[in-house]
Design a protein around this motif. Structure first.
Motif, PDB file in Angstrom:
ATOM      1  N   SER A 137       0.823  -1.210   0.000  1.00  0.00           N
ATOM      2  CA  SER A 137       0.000   0.000   0.000  1.00  0.00           C
ATOM      3  C   SER A 137       0.858   1.262   0.000  1.00  0.00           C
ATOM      4  N   ASP A 138       2.011   1.206   0.672  1.00  0.00           N
ATOM      5  CA  ASP A 138       2.947   2.340   0.642  1.00  0.00           C
ATOM      6  C   ASP A 138       3.879   2.143  -0.539  1.00  0.00           C
ATOM      7  N   LEU A 139       3.335   2.332  -1.731  1.00  0.00           N
ATOM      8  CA  LEU A 139       4.067   2.003  -2.945  1.00  0.00           C
ATOM      9  C   LEU A 139       5.325   2.836  -3.114  1.00  0.00           C
ATOM     10  N   ALA A 140       5.296   4.080  -2.620  1.00  0.00           N
ATOM     11  CA  ALA A 140       6.456   4.960  -2.807  1.00  0.00           C
ATOM     12  C   ALA A 140       7.690   4.477  -2.054  1.00  0.00           C
ATOM     13  N   TRP A 170       5.791  -8.570 -21.625  1.00  0.00           N
ATOM     14  CA  TRP A 170       6.290  -7.267 -21.194  1.00  0.00           C
ATOM     15  C   TRP A 170       5.740  -6.951 -19.804  1.00  0.00           C
ATOM     16  N   MET A 171       6.503  -6.181 -19.055  1.00  0.00           N
ATOM     17  CA  MET A 171       6.072  -5.685 -17.752  1.00  0.00           C
ATOM     18  C   MET A 171       6.243  -4.177 -17.712  1.00  0.00           C
ATOM     19  N   PHE A 172       5.253  -3.472 -17.151  1.00  0.00           N
ATOM     20  CA  PHE A 172       5.494  -2.072 -16.812  1.00  0.00           C
ATOM     21  C   PHE A 172       5.755  -2.026 -15.310  1.00  0.00           C
ATOM     22  N   ALA A 173       6.863  -1.399 -14.950  1.00  0.00           N
ATOM     23  CA  ALA A 173       7.341  -1.484 -13.574  1.00  0.00           C
ATOM     24  C   ALA A 173       7.788  -0.120 -13.055  1.00  0.00           C
ATOM     25  N   LEU A 174       7.697   0.025 -11.749  1.00  0.00           N
ATOM     26  CA  LEU A 174       8.278   1.169 -11.058  1.00  0.00           C
ATOM     27  C   LEU A 174       9.574   0.708 -10.409  1.00  0.00           C
ATOM     28  N   VAL A 175      10.650   1.448 -10.682  1.00  0.00           N
ATOM     29  CA  VAL A 175      11.968   1.076 -10.156  1.00  0.00           C
ATOM     30  C   VAL A 175      12.600   2.297  -9.488  1.00  0.00           C
ATOM     31  N   ARG A 176      13.521   2.015  -8.575  1.00  0.00           N
ATOM     32  CA  ARG A 176      14.196   3.083  -7.836  1.00  0.00           C
ATOM     33  C   ARG A 176      15.495   3.466  -8.556  1.00  0.00           C
ATOM     34  N   THR A 177      15.537   4.709  -9.063  1.00  0.00           N
ATOM     35  CA  THR A 177      16.737   5.188  -9.756  1.00  0.00           C
ATOM     36  C   THR A 177      17.487   6.250  -8.967  1.00  0.00           C
ATOM     37  N   GLY A 186      12.720  10.029  -7.537  1.00  0.00           N
ATOM     38  CA  GLY A 186      13.708   8.971  -7.754  1.00  0.00           C
ATOM     39  C   GLY A 186      13.100   7.662  -8.191  1.00  0.00           C
ATOM     40  N   ILE A 187      11.811   7.655  -8.517  1.00  0.00           N
ATOM     41  CA  ILE A 187      11.141   6.472  -9.054  1.00  0.00           C
ATOM     42  C   ILE A 187      10.979   6.652 -10.565  1.00  0.00           C
ATOM     43  N   THR A 188      11.269   5.599 -11.311  1.00  0.00           N
ATOM     44  CA  THR A 188      11.199   5.653 -12.772  1.00  0.00           C
ATOM     45  C   THR A 188      10.229   4.596 -13.279  1.00  0.00           C
ATOM     46  N   PHE A 189       9.438   4.968 -14.276  1.00  0.00           N
ATOM     47  CA  PHE A 189       8.464   4.067 -14.893  1.00  0.00           C
ATOM     48  C   PHE A 189       9.155   3.390 -16.078  1.00  0.00           C
ATOM     49  N   LEU A 190       9.274   2.063 -16.018  1.00  0.00           N
ATOM     50  CA  LEU A 190      10.105   1.331 -16.973  1.00  0.00           C
ATOM     51  C   LEU A 190       9.309   0.216 -17.640  1.00  0.00           C
ATOM     52  N   LEU A 191       9.503   0.049 -18.952  1.00  0.00           N
ATOM     53  CA  LEU A 191       8.906  -1.039 -19.721  1.00  0.00           C
ATOM     54  C   LEU A 191       9.973  -2.112 -19.927  1.00  0.00           C
ATOM     55  N   ILE A 192       9.719  -3.315 -19.399  1.00  0.00           N
ATOM     56  CA  ILE A 192      10.735  -4.366 -19.350  1.00  0.00           C
ATOM     57  C   ILE A 192      10.312  -5.554 -20.200  1.00  0.00           C
ATOM     58  N   ASP A 193      11.185  -5.962 -21.105  1.00  0.00           N
ATOM     59  CA  ASP A 193      10.981  -7.161 -21.919  1.00  0.00           C
ATOM     60  C   ASP A 193      11.154  -8.380 -21.016  1.00  0.00           C
ATOM     61  N   GLY A 230       8.159   8.442 -19.855  1.00  0.00           N
ATOM     62  CA  GLY A 230       8.310   9.726 -19.177  1.00  0.00           C
ATOM     63  C   GLY A 230       9.779  10.032 -18.971  1.00  0.00           C
ATOM     64  N   ARG A 231      10.116  10.554 -17.794  1.00  0.00           N
ATOM     65  CA  ARG A 231      11.507  10.921 -17.502  1.00  0.00           C
ATOM     66  C   ARG A 231      12.054  10.084 -16.350  1.00  0.00           C
ATOM     67  N   ILE A 232      13.335   9.845 -16.390  1.00  0.00           N
ATOM     68  CA  ILE A 232      14.001   9.164 -15.280  1.00  0.00           C
ATOM     69  C   ILE A 232      13.794   9.984 -14.008  1.00  0.00           C
ATOM     70  N   ASP A 233      13.489   9.299 -12.918  1.00  0.00           N
ATOM     71  CA  ASP A 233      13.234   9.876 -11.592  1.00  0.00           C
ATOM     72  C   ASP A 233      11.859  10.520 -11.474  1.00  0.00           C
ATOM     73  N   ASP A 234      11.062  10.551 -12.536  1.00  0.00           N
ATOM     74  CA  ASP A 234       9.744  11.172 -12.478  1.00  0.00           C
ATOM     75  C   ASP A 234       8.641  10.169 -12.791  1.00  0.00           C
ATOM     76  N   GLY A 235       8.887   8.905 -12.491  1.00  0.00           N
ATOM     77  CA  GLY A 235       7.895   7.870 -12.780  1.00  0.00           C
ATOM     78  C   GLY A 235       6.658   7.946 -11.913  1.00  0.00           C
ATOM     79  N   TRP A 236       6.764   8.611 -10.749  1.00  0.00           N
ATOM     80  CA  TRP A 236       5.606   8.725  -9.867  1.00  0.00           C
ATOM     81  C   TRP A 236       4.481   9.502 -10.555  1.00  0.00           C
ATOM     82  N   THR A 237       4.855  10.469 -11.374  1.00  0.00           N
ATOM     83  CA  THR A 237       3.858  11.232 -12.127  1.00  0.00           C
ATOM     84  C   THR A 237       3.085  10.318 -13.069  1.00  0.00           C
ATOM     85  N   VAL A 238       3.799   9.444 -13.763  1.00  0.00           N
ATOM     86  CA  VAL A 238       3.158   8.501 -14.684  1.00  0.00           C
ATOM     87  C   VAL A 238       2.286   7.519 -13.910  1.00  0.00           C
TER      88      VAL A 238
END
Length: 410
Positions: A137-140, A170-177, A186-193, A230-238
């Motif tokens: 629940s505390d995704l951030a 494919w996976m869409f993922a939130l990762v810590r950059t 510092g969270i990035t929205f990433l598309l992973i094969d 989106g942008r690196i480190d701005d995945g929370w917006t997405v």
């Protein structure tokens, strides 16, 4: 607020009904009717998506230029409602109903050109990589790291409760950059094969016995930076943008109304605890009546949201309200379904259902024997699966906090 359909809307409803009558085969209807959760049988879901894609209706909510339909909000609601009432199997929401909207809003031209046609025709099948063992629940607070190395991000960590990871490519993922500033930064929205080296998938057996959820491990998986949305480190917006589509709530009431009608019909034929039928039992009938009234209220709230969208108004925090009401009503109705199923509903008989994933460690009877009716076999699996409804897509406690702040100013 006008609750009656216009002549044009009624004509559209009839068009949708004709299409559903023609294209929904008995096998597809069975998959919809015997689904044990919000996820239909995978093969049936993909077949229905193929049929819808041929008609141009697979992703009606997308912009027209990407394959969507130029429908009014009312027509969108009618389409969803009629599909549910006709018993159509559900499409997987991860691609068409979720990440596609984020790709349309934040993707580069190259990302749109690659992913959107593939999502539509089924060649690209997404799973969601959000939750981690220590971040639900505390995704951030997520910690799966992605470290820059030239043109790549090197990803290490794990994701959990990943629906259909074994089917997804494919996976869409939130990762810590980055770990500077607020945890949302510092969270990035990433598309992973998902075919990338270093990925391991371990199925999780649910209380229903199904293997729909998974834990996915990443061991120095290299992902091109061109796969950042989106942008690196701005995945929370997405992610915040996408959550609106995940919580949805556009037309939950029709499915709940169908469930309530089935409960009422079955109760009229099941023996009651004090003679007569279960429908005559005051305790049971009052709880069913309460659930049916609340379902009607939910439909009115959905219409109110629809009216706001039709007039170009912001419906406010309605997605949180509809998510709470829809999931908790579903839990009430699956509880009543289990009660009306009686002793035969307590038997574990998944071989006659249409689950959203494989059933672990179950040997079906060679003669296909079923104790009771098929809906009685569905009842316990649906009950167990629905317990998670008030947790996923943001727990209902969090949704109530959102409402307290946004609607009540607390």
């Amino acid at each position: 607020m006008e609750l009656a359909w216009s002549a044009a809307d009624a004509a559209f409803r009839d068009e949708v009904r004709s299409f559903l009558d023609e294209k929904l085969t008995p096998e597809l209807r069975r998959a919809g009717r015997l689904a044990t959760s919000v996820y239909s049988d995978h093969e049936a879901s993909m077949e229905w998506q193929r049929i819808l894609h041929e008609r141009g209706w697979a992703a009606p909510a997308w912009p027209v230029e990407y394959g969507g339909c130029d429908w009014t909000p009312t027509q969108h609601y009618i389409f969803v409602r009629e599909s549910i009432l006709a018993g159509a199997p559900a499409l997987s929401p991860m691609g068409i109903k979720m990440v596609a909207h984020a790709i349309i809003a934040y993707g580069t031209p190259a990302q749109k050109d690659y992913f959107l046609p593939g999502i539509l025709n089924g060649d690209v099948f997404f799973c969601q990589g959000y939750s981690e063992p220590e971040s639900g629940s505390d995704l951030a607070s997520l910690s799966m790291a992605a470290v820059g190395d030239g043109d790549d991000l090197v990803v290490t960590g794990s994701k959990i409760w990943t629906t259909h990871a074994t089917e997804a490519n494919w996976m869409f993922a939130l990762v810590r950059t980055s770990r500077t500033g607020r945890k949302q930064h510092g969270i990035t929205f990433l598309l992973i094969d998902m075919t990338s080296p270093g990925i391991e998938i371990r199925p999780l057996v649910m209380t229903s016995g199904e293997e729909v959820q998974n834990q996915v491990f990443f061991d120095e998986v290299r992902v091109p930076k061109t796969n950042v949305l989106g942008r690196i480190d701005d995945g929370w917006t997405v992610a915040k943008y996408l959550l609106v589509f995940e919580r949805g709530g556009a037309a939950a009431a029709p499915a709940l109304q169908v469930m309530a009608e089935r409960v009422a019909d079955a109760a009229a034929h099941q023996p009651g605890p004090a003679g007569g039928t279960l429908a005559d039992d005051p305790s049971f009938s009052s709880r069913l009546a309460d659930a049916r009234i609340r379902t009607e209220v939910l439909e009115i709230l959905e219409y109110r949201t629809l009216a706001a969208l039709s007039e170009g108004r912001d419906p406010g925090p309605s997605s949180s309200m509809l998510k709470i009401l829809g999931t908790e009503l579903s839990q009430r109705l699956t509880q009543l379904t289990l009660e009306v199923a009686g002793p035969r509903g307590r038997a574990y008989q998944p071989h006659v259902t249409a689950p959203g994933g494989p059933i672990a460690d179950f040997v079906a009877p060679t003669d296909g024997y079923l104790s009771g009716d098929d809906w009685q076999a569905v009842a316990p699996l649906r009950y167990f699966n629905d317990r998670a409804g008030s947790i996923y897509a943001g727990s209902n406690e969090i949704q109530r906090n959102i409402l307290a702040k946004a609607a009540l100013g607390l």
